[in-house]
Design a protein around this motif. Structure first.
Motif, PDB file in Angstrom:
ATOM      1  N   UNK A   1       0.783  -1.227   0.000  1.00  6.98           N
ATOM      2  CA  UNK A   1       0.000   0.000   0.000  1.00  6.98           C
ATOM      3  C   UNK A   1       0.814   1.276   0.000  1.00  6.98           C
ATOM      4  N   UNK A   2       2.131   1.167  -0.246  1.00  3.55           N
ATOM      5  CA  UNK A   2       3.014   2.331  -0.130  1.00  3.55           C
ATOM      6  C   UNK A   2       3.622   2.748  -1.478  1.00  3.55           C
ATOM      7  N   UNK A   3       2.924   2.486  -2.569  1.00  2.00           N
ATOM      8  CA  UNK A   3       3.441   2.849  -3.887  1.00  2.00           C
ATOM      9  C   UNK A   3       3.743   4.339  -3.952  1.00  2.00           C
ATOM     10  N   UNK A   4       4.932   4.668  -4.457  1.00  3.12           N
ATOM     11  CA  UNK A   4       5.352   6.056  -4.584  1.00  3.12           C
ATOM     12  C   UNK A   4       6.041   6.619  -3.360  1.00  3.12           C
ATOM     13  N   UNK A   5       5.961   5.910  -2.246  1.00  3.32           N
ATOM     14  CA  UNK A   5       6.631   6.363  -1.024  1.00  3.32           C
ATOM     15  C   UNK A   5       8.057   5.817  -0.988  1.00  3.32           C
ATOM     16  N   UNK A   6       8.961   6.474  -0.257  1.00  2.15           N
ATOM     17  CA  UNK A   6      10.342   5.992  -0.201  1.00  2.15           C
ATOM     18  C   UNK A   6      10.476   4.737   0.646  1.00  2.15           C
ATOM     19  N   UNK A   7      11.314   3.829   0.191  1.00  2.57           N
ATOM     20  CA  UNK A   7      11.612   2.617   0.948  1.00  2.57           C
ATOM     21  C   UNK A   7      12.302   2.999   2.248  1.00  2.57           C
ATOM     22  N   UNK A   8      11.951   2.339   3.330  1.00  2.00           N
ATOM     23  CA  UNK A   8      12.550   2.634   4.631  1.00  2.00           C
ATOM     24  C   UNK A   8      14.023   2.251   4.693  1.00  2.00           C
ATOM     25  N   UNK A   9      14.448   1.370   3.780  1.00  2.00           N
ATOM     26  CA  UNK A   9      15.831   0.888   3.812  1.00  2.00           C
ATOM     27  C   UNK A   9      16.729   1.676   2.861  1.00  2.00           C
ATOM     28  N   UNK A  10      16.350   1.721   1.575  1.00  2.00           N
ATOM     29  CA  UNK A  10      17.236   2.331   0.575  1.00  2.00           C
ATOM     30  C   UNK A  10      16.756   3.692   0.072  1.00  2.00           C
ATOM     31  N   UNK A  11      15.541   4.081   0.467  1.00  2.00           N
ATOM     32  CA  UNK A  11      14.954   5.389   0.133  1.00  2.00           C
ATOM     33  C   UNK A  11      14.467   5.504  -1.309  1.00  2.00           C
ATOM     34  N   UNK A  12      14.617   4.450  -2.116  1.00  2.00           N
ATOM     35  CA  UNK A  12      14.046   4.493  -3.458  1.00  2.00           C
ATOM     36  C   UNK A  12      12.529   4.307  -3.351  1.00  2.00           C
ATOM     37  N   UNK A  13      11.798   4.806  -4.350  1.00  2.00           N
ATOM     38  CA  UNK A  13      10.345   4.745  -4.278  1.00  2.00           C
ATOM     39  C   UNK A  13       9.822   3.316  -4.432  1.00  2.00           C
ATOM     40  N   UNK A  14       8.796   3.007  -3.660  1.00  2.00           N
ATOM     41  CA  UNK A  14       8.126   1.712  -3.769  1.00  2.00           C
ATOM     42  C   UNK A  14       7.326   1.678  -5.068  1.00  2.00           C
ATOM     43  N   UNK A  15       7.423   0.593  -5.801  1.00  2.00           N
ATOM     44  CA  UNK A  15       6.716   0.416  -7.068  1.00  2.00           C
ATOM     45  C   UNK A  15       5.477  -0.460  -6.869  1.00  2.00           C
ATOM     46  N   UNK A  16       4.559  -0.364  -7.821  1.00  2.00           N
ATOM     47  CA  UNK A  16       3.334  -1.168  -7.771  1.00  2.00           C
ATOM     48  C   UNK A  16       3.080  -1.789  -9.133  1.00  2.00           C
ATOM     49  N   UNK A  17       2.642  -3.036  -9.115  1.00  2.00           N
ATOM     50  CA  UNK A  17       2.327  -3.752 -10.359  1.00  2.00           C
ATOM     51  C   UNK A  17       1.267  -4.806 -10.042  1.00  2.00           C
ATOM     52  N   UNK A  18       0.364  -5.040 -10.971  1.00  2.00           N
ATOM     53  CA  UNK A  18      -0.645  -6.077 -10.785  1.00  2.00           C
ATOM     54  C   UNK A  18      -0.054  -7.426 -11.208  1.00  2.00           C
ATOM     55  N   UNK A  19      -0.017  -8.357 -10.279  1.00  2.00           N
ATOM     56  CA  UNK A  19       0.451  -9.716 -10.558  1.00  2.00           C
ATOM     57  C   UNK A  19      -0.643 -10.679 -10.112  1.00  2.00           C
ATOM     58  N   UNK A  20      -1.098 -11.507 -11.020  1.00  2.00           N
ATOM     59  CA  UNK A  20      -2.152 -12.450 -10.678  1.00  2.00           C
ATOM     60  C   UNK A  20      -3.409 -11.749 -10.200  1.00  2.00           C
ATOM     61  N   UNK A  21      -3.729 -10.612 -10.814  1.00  2.00           N
ATOM     62  CA  UNK A  21      -4.912  -9.815 -10.488  1.00  2.00           C
ATOM     63  C   UNK A  21      -4.878  -9.208  -9.084  1.00  2.00           C
ATOM     64  N   UNK A  22      -3.719  -9.175  -8.477  1.00  2.00           N
ATOM     65  CA  UNK A  22      -3.579  -8.581  -7.145  1.00  2.00           C
ATOM     66  C   UNK A  22      -2.525  -7.482  -7.184  1.00  2.00           C
TER      67      UNK A  22
END
Length: 270
Positions: free
Chosen positions: A239-260
């Motif tokens: 649920x954090x797409x576009x937010x920075x990763x807590x570890x590396x600070x790169x943005x979290x990505x989102x993709x539909x896999x298996x309709x989820x």
């Protein structure tokens, strides 16, 4: 949809108020759930609920003549309240006990179910082909590695397959893969044994922590206004797409896999 931790917390929540109780009456106010509620559920009237158990996301109320088999579906929840209290909207099934309490199944969307399995009947087809429980010794990284060979399906879809292991829902699959540093898009057959060993341990850790956190809601199962459901969780990617990763600070990505919806960090997961 309630996932395995939520269902396990439901079991833990209702068990102290249900086990050892004698059933006075079963009231079916709405028989048209996911499947039609069978008349056999009334066979428990006058009998004692010996035990409440869980298999995958199914809950079983065991008696000497058979088991009531319950599923929460998309929106279902259970609570134990005084029998004299009036029904709430979407309270479809009430199991009244001689103690003066009742177990209530509330399901607004009616995707849940209430089925019957006689004492001498074979195991329901709904659970006969399920994989092992994730928090048991039957589930480990060796099993994942063995079953994944030659599979091109994404590893996230693979660990959400109930024939591989039960109860690894979407939230917990995302979080476990992040902790293991595995890209959810990677083909299951391309993940090494060492990484599967790490993944199986993280699946156990994530689910166990969710159940532990859910323990704080157990009191809600015996309150008139109780509404037990999802509990507070610290989510690293879900649920954090576009937010920075807590570890590396790169943005979290989102993709539909298996309709989820799938969430991952391109920096931490490969």
């Amino acid at each position: 949809m309630p996932e395995l931790p939520e269902v396990e917390v439901t079991r833990l929540g209702i068990s102290p108020y249900v086990e050892g109780e004698q059933v006075q009456k079963v009231l079916v106010h709405q028989a048209k759930l996911r499947w039609l509620v069978p008349n056999e559920v009334h066979l428990v009237e006058g009998l004692t609920i010996e035990k409440v158990s869980r298999r995958a996301k199914y809950l079983f109320l065991h008696t000497s003549v058979g088991d009531i088999m319950l599923h929460l579906g998309m929106s279902g929840k259970m609570r134990v309240v005084e029998s004299a209290l009036p029904r709430k909207k979407h309270d479809h099934i009430e199991i009244l006990f001689t103690s003066g309490n009742k177990l209530v199944l509330n399901d607004a969307r009616r995707f849940g179910s209430c089925l019957w399995r006689g004492a001498n009947e074979p195991e329901s087809k709904l659970i006969s082909n399920l994989g092992p429980e994730p928090l048991t010794e039957a589930f480990d990284g060796n099993r994942l590695h063995q079953l994944s060979r030659e599979k091109q399906t994404p590893v996230k879809s693979f660990i959400m397959d109930n024939s591989v292991v039960v109860g690894v829902g979407n939230i917990y699959a995302n979080e476990s893969l992040f902790l293991s540093g595995i890209d959810p898009r990677r083909a299951a057959g391309k993940v090494s044994k060492a990484r599967y060993l790490r993944l199986s341990e993280n699946i156990k850790k994530v689910l166990a922590l969710a159940i532990e956190q859910g323990g704080t809601t157990l009191k809600d199962f015996a309150q008139a206004d109780g509404n037990p459901g999802y509990f507070a969780q610290h989510l690293r990617v879900y649920g954090r797409a576009g937010e920075p990763c807590e570890v590396c600070k790169k943005n979290i990505k989102s993709k539909v896999i298996g309709q989820r919806n799938t969430f991952y960090c391109i920096g931490c997961q490969r």
